[in-house]
Design a protein around this motif. Structure first.
Motif, short mmCIF file in Angstrom:
data_model
loop_
_atom_site.label_atom_id
_atom_site.label_comp_id
_atom_site.label_asym_id
_atom_site.label_seq_id
_atom_site.Cartn_x
_atom_site.Cartn_y
_atom_site.Cartn_z
N MET A 1 0.80 -1.14 0.16
CA MET A 1 0.03 0.03 0.04
C MET A 1 1.03 1.30 -0.16
O MET A 1 0.42 2.26 -0.66
N LYS A 2 2.04 1.32 0.78
CA LYS A 2 2.91 2.42 0.91
C LYS A 2 3.51 2.57 -0.42
O LYS A 2 3.60 3.86 -0.93
N GLN A 3 3.77 1.56 -1.04
CA GLN A 3 4.39 1.65 -2.54
C GLN A 3 3.53 2.22 -3.60
O GLN A 3 3.99 2.98 -4.13
N LEU A 4 2.26 1.73 -3.55
CA LEU A 4 1.21 2.27 -4.45
C LEU A 4 1.16 3.70 -4.21
O LEU A 4 1.08 4.76 -5.10
N LEU A 5 0.92 4.38 -2.75
CA LEU A 5 0.79 5.74 -2.71
C LEU A 5 2.02 6.40 -3.08
O LEU A 5 2.00 7.62 -3.40
N LYS A 6 3.15 5.77 -3.07
CA LYS A 6 4.50 6.47 -3.43
C LYS A 6 4.37 6.61 -4.87
O LYS A 6 4.82 7.55 -5.54
N ASN A 7 4.06 5.78 -5.65
CA ASN A 7 3.88 5.84 -7.07
C ASN A 7 2.90 6.68 -7.67
O ASN A 7 3.12 7.30 -8.50
N ILE A 8 1.76 6.94 -7.12
CA ILE A 8 0.87 7.75 -7.57
C ILE A 8 0.83 9.26 -6.97
O ILE A 8 0.04 9.83 -7.42
N SER A 9 1.54 9.50 -6.07
CA SER A 9 1.75 10.74 -5.65
C SER A 9 2.40 11.87 -7.03
O SER A 9 2.95 11.49 -7.66
N PRO A 10 1.54 12.85 -6.89
CA PRO A 10 1.59 13.85 -7.87
C PRO A 10 2.85 14.66 -7.73
O PRO A 10 3.23 15.38 -8.75
N PHE A 11 3.55 14.57 -6.77
CA PHE A 11 4.79 15.24 -6.63
C PHE A 11 6.27 14.44 -6.88
O PHE A 11 7.25 14.99 -6.59
N ASN A 12 6.24 13.26 -7.44
CA ASN A 12 7.44 12.76 -7.82
C ASN A 12 7.37 12.65 -9.27
O ASN A 12 6.44 13.17 -10.12
N ASN A 13 8.50 12.45 -9.99
CA ASN A 13 8.81 12.78 -11.35
C ASN A 13 8.73 11.36 -12.13
O ASN A 13 9.22 11.26 -13.18
N ARG A 14 8.44 10.32 -11.39
CA ARG A 14 8.51 8.94 -12.39
C ARG A 14 7.35 8.89 -13.31
O ARG A 14 6.35 9.49 -13.05
N THR A 15 7.95 8.52 -14.61
CA THR A 15 6.95 8.28 -15.51
C THR A 15 7.03 6.66 -16.05
O THR A 15 6.14 6.50 -16.93
N GLU A 16 7.83 5.86 -15.78
CA GLU A 16 8.00 4.63 -16.02
C GLU A 16 6.99 3.95 -15.08
O GLU A 16 7.33 3.26 -14.22
N MET A 17 5.73 3.66 -15.40
CA MET A 17 4.74 3.19 -14.61
C MET A 17 3.61 2.74 -15.54
O MET A 17 3.53 3.34 -16.59
N PRO A 18 2.72 1.52 -14.97
CA PRO A 18 1.54 1.43 -15.92
C PRO A 18 0.69 2.61 -16.36
O PRO A 18 0.61 3.43 -15.39
N THR A 19 -0.07 2.50 -17.64
CA THR A 19 -0.88 3.65 -17.93
C THR A 19 -1.81 4.12 -16.84
O THR A 19 -2.25 5.41 -16.45
N ALA A 20 -2.49 3.15 -16.25
CA ALA A 20 -3.68 3.26 -15.27
C ALA A 20 -3.00 4.08 -14.02
O ALA A 20 -3.62 5.24 -13.63
N LEU A 21 -1.91 3.80 -13.66
CA LEU A 21 -1.22 4.63 -12.42
C LEU A 21 -1.04 6.10 -13.08
O LEU A 21 -1.01 6.98 -11.99
N PHE A 22 -0.33 6.16 -14.02
CA PHE A 22 -0.03 7.55 -14.50
C PHE A 22 -1.38 8.35 -14.87
O PHE A 22 -1.16 9.50 -14.60
N ILE A 23 -2.00 7.78 -15.45
CA ILE A 23 -3.38 8.76 -15.20
C ILE A 23 -3.86 9.03 -13.93
O ILE A 23 -4.51 10.36 -13.84
N ILE A 24 -4.09 8.30 -13.12
CA ILE A 24 -4.45 8.33 -11.66
C ILE A 24 -3.60 9.67 -11.14
O ILE A 24 -3.95 10.45 -10.43
N LYS A 25 -2.37 9.46 -11.39
CA LYS A 25 -1.33 10.20 -10.89
C LYS A 25 -1.54 11.70 -11.45
O LYS A 25 -1.80 12.73 -10.92
#
Length: 64
Positions: A1-25
């Motif tokens: 859960m912590k990793q998911l919240l870290k991935n979808i946080s709008p304040f990080n610069n990661r773009t290498e993620m699944p499309t659904a997570l990127f859209i949620i972000k």
């Protein structure tokens, strides 16, 4: 859960993620900016009213 919240946080610069997570972000980033903008502009409007000598609370109490 912590990793998911870290991935979808709008304040990080990661773009290498699944499309659904990127859209949620991107949607979360939009809403964070929208809500922050509302609070900032509301604060500016209230401060401007007080700076110009308009106390909206007194005006509202007279109308009621």
């Amino acid at each position: 859960m912590k990793q998911l919240l870290k991935n979808i946080s709008p304040f990080n610069n990661r773009t290498e993620m699944p499309t659904a997570l990127f859209i949620i972000k991107k949607i979360l980033a939009f809403w964070v900016c929208c809500i922050a903008g509302l609070f900032i502009t509301e604060g500016v409007v209230i401060l401007l009213h007080f700076a110009l000598g308009k106390n909206m609370l007194v005006i509202l109490s007279v109308l009621l």
